[in-house]
Design a protein around this motif. Structure first.
Motif, PDB file in Angstrom:
ATOM      1  N   PHE A  12      62.681 -46.736  -8.580  1.00  0.00           N
ATOM      2  CA  PHE A  12      61.431 -47.314  -8.069  1.00  0.00           C
ATOM      3  C   PHE A  12      60.512 -46.222  -7.517  1.00  0.00           C
ATOM      4  O   PHE A  12      59.301 -46.229  -7.761  1.00  0.00           O
ATOM      5  N   ILE A  13      61.064 -45.260  -6.766  1.00  0.00           N
ATOM      6  CA  ILE A  13      60.254 -44.188  -6.183  1.00  0.00           C
ATOM      7  C   ILE A  13      59.533 -43.409  -7.281  1.00  0.00           C
ATOM      8  O   ILE A  13      58.333 -43.135  -7.191  1.00  0.00           O
ATOM      9  N   VAL A  14      60.242 -43.059  -8.339  1.00  0.00           N
ATOM     10  CA  VAL A  14      59.646 -42.268  -9.412  1.00  0.00           C
ATOM     11  C   VAL A  14      58.562 -43.057 -10.138  1.00  0.00           C
ATOM     12  O   VAL A  14      57.464 -42.545 -10.396  1.00  0.00           O
ATOM     13  N   VAL A  15      58.837 -44.311 -10.458  1.00  0.00           N
ATOM     14  CA  VAL A  15      57.847 -45.131 -11.159  1.00  0.00           C
ATOM     15  C   VAL A  15      56.610 -45.344 -10.293  1.00  0.00           C
ATOM     16  O   VAL A  15      55.470 -45.236 -10.754  1.00  0.00           O
ATOM     17  N   LEU A  51      55.935 -53.948  -7.949  1.00  0.00           N
ATOM     18  CA  LEU A  51      54.982 -53.259  -8.810  1.00  0.00           C
ATOM     19  C   LEU A  51      54.109 -54.261  -9.545  1.00  0.00           C
ATOM     20  O   LEU A  51      54.583 -55.328  -9.949  1.00  0.00           O
ATOM     21  N   THR A  52      52.857 -53.919  -9.705  1.00  0.00           N
ATOM     22  CA  THR A  52      51.934 -54.711 -10.505  1.00  0.00           C
ATOM     23  C   THR A  52      51.765 -54.013 -11.838  1.00  0.00           C
ATOM     24  O   THR A  52      51.393 -52.838 -11.895  1.00  0.00           O
ATOM     25  N   GLY A  64      55.389 -52.905  -2.187  1.00  0.00           N
ATOM     26  CA  GLY A  64      55.862 -51.689  -2.835  1.00  0.00           C
ATOM     27  C   GLY A  64      55.404 -50.438  -2.117  1.00  0.00           C
ATOM     28  O   GLY A  64      56.168 -49.477  -1.967  1.00  0.00           O
ATOM     29  N   GLU A  65      54.133 -50.444  -1.663  1.00  0.00           N
ATOM     30  CA  GLU A  65      53.618 -49.300  -0.907  1.00  0.00           C
ATOM     31  C   GLU A  65      54.407 -49.113   0.386  1.00  0.00           C
ATOM     32  O   GLU A  65      54.723 -47.999   0.783  1.00  0.00           O
ATOM     33  N   ARG A  66      54.731 -50.234   1.041  1.00  0.00           N
ATOM     34  CA  ARG A  66      55.477 -50.153   2.296  1.00  0.00           C
ATOM     35  C   ARG A  66      56.881 -49.601   2.056  1.00  0.00           C
ATOM     36  O   ARG A  66      57.357 -48.739   2.808  1.00  0.00           O
ATOM     37  N   LEU A  67      57.522 -50.074   0.994  1.00  0.00           N
ATOM     38  CA  LEU A  67      58.867 -49.593   0.694  1.00  0.00           C
ATOM     39  C   LEU A  67      58.832 -48.114   0.312  1.00  0.00           C
ATOM     40  O   LEU A  67      59.675 -47.330   0.767  1.00  0.00           O
ATOM     41  N   SER A  72      60.853 -42.913   0.913  1.00  0.00           N
ATOM     42  CA  SER A  72      60.642 -41.606   0.270  1.00  0.00           C
ATOM     43  C   SER A  72      61.107 -40.438   1.126  1.00  0.00           C
ATOM     44  O   SER A  72      61.772 -39.522   0.613  1.00  0.00           O
ATOM     45  N   PRO A  73      60.768 -40.404   2.425  1.00  0.00           N
ATOM     46  CA  PRO A  73      61.210 -39.254   3.234  1.00  0.00           C
ATOM     47  C   PRO A  73      62.722 -39.080   3.254  1.00  0.00           C
ATOM     48  O   PRO A  73      63.227 -37.954   3.296  1.00  0.00           O
ATOM     49  N   TYR A  74      63.463 -40.179   3.232  1.00  0.00           N
ATOM     50  CA  TYR A  74      64.927 -40.082   3.248  1.00  0.00           C
ATOM     51  C   TYR A  74      65.444 -39.467   1.955  1.00  0.00           C
ATOM     52  O   TYR A  74      66.337 -38.611   1.968  1.00  0.00           O
TER      53      TYR A  74
END
Length: 305
Positions: A12-15, A51-52, A64-67, A72-74
């Motif tokens: 999900f992070i990469v996409v 994701l849209t 998705g932005e919140r997640l 991401s930092p972790y």
């Protein structure tokens, strides 16, 4: 909540960052259908759309932005720590991504960093040429290169080059048909190669200084480029005057292939600095790159009694 597959979260992070299944699939080395399956499974498990999807690509929803912002930092910390383990094997490893102006990349980054590659085969370098003031954190670069007076205060800056000067040059063929400018104001009568800067979308104004007086001239000409090498080529082939770093034209001037004008109006600019976030955890590979690029501080002159 049911336990979540961490591989799906990484997918999900990469996409979400790439905003494209095609680019994400290429980066992860899997098929687009496999990525879609992972994202659908994650959304079903969480019970919310992340994701849209559109014909132009994908973009994170509010959830998705919140997640993305929270996890991401972790993941970046985990990647840094895993890379740091290479120190235990005795050789720094990993990919270091740097955003840079082409002049700095050619004259500083590559000459110095190329020496590391044979000795550290597991070290990888990605140098991206960019004239804009990009957000290196958002674009996931390890560091960027700018002149010393252009770096934000919340960044760590390491000098990697001495102060620099710019030079206005033209070919003998050009000056056979045009008089040499005696002041920067006279440049408006010349055909000059312009540089377009992506950050502001405008043309770069040539900067001059003399006797404490600073001056900017918006030159005109038939050609507009977005990188320095093309401007220099236009000057060498007699089409226009160019405003370029002086170290790029020292040989051409010495050989008579270019003529420098307005040298007494050429100010010194702060040299290039490598900059990176103050909160960045330094991996052994990154620390190696920083030290290889660091410009030695001038030694104080010794005095004798």
């Amino acid at each position: 909540m049911p336990r979540t597959d961490f591989n799906n979260l990484q997918t999900f992070i990469v996409v979400a960052r790439e905003r494209s299944f095609t680019r994400a699939a290429a980066q992860l080395g899997v098929s687009q259908s496999a990525l879609s399956h992972c994202i659908r499974g994650l959304e079903e498990k969480l019970g919310i759309r992340l994701l849209t999807r559109t014909t132009r690509g994908v973009s994170p929803t509010e959830a998705g932005e919140r997640l993305l912002a929270s996890i991401s930092p972790y993941y970046e910390g985990i990647e840094t720590e895993l890379t740091a383990l290479s120190e235990l094997r005795g050789k720094p490893a990993g990919t270091i991504r740097i955003s840079s102006h082409d002049h700095a990349a050619s004259t500083i980054l590559w000459p110095k960093l190329a020496k590391l590659l044979p000795e550290y085969p597991e070290l990888k370098l990605e140098i991206n040429i960019n004239y804009g003031f990009i957000d290196i954190v958002a674009e996931r670069y390890d560091a960027g290169v700018r002149q010393g007076d252009q770096i934000a205060r919340d960044m760590i800056a390491v000098r990697i080059a001495p102060d620099m000067r710019m030079a206005v040059v033209g070919s003998p063929a050009y000056f056979s048909n045009h008089s040499k400018p005696r002041t920067p104001h006279e440049l408006t009568e010349h055909n000059c190669a312009n540089l377009r800067l992506p950050t502001y979308g405008g043309l770069y104004a040539w900067e001059f200084a003399k006797d404490g007086k600073e001056l900017q001239v918006q030159v005109q000409g038939q050609m507009i480029f977005n990188t320095t090498p093309q401007m220099l080529t236009a000057a060498e082939e007699g089409f226009a005057l160019a405003y370029v770093p002086e170290d790029l034209v020292e040989r051409q001037i010495a050989e008579g292939r270019l003529i420098r004008v307005l040298e007494d109006w050429s100010p010194a600019f702060p040299g290039y600095h490598l900059y990176y976030p103050s909160r960045r955890q330094q991996s052994p590979a990154f620390a190696l790159v920083v030290e290889a690029l660091r410009y030695p501080a001038p030694q104080p002159r010794s005095t004798t009694a």
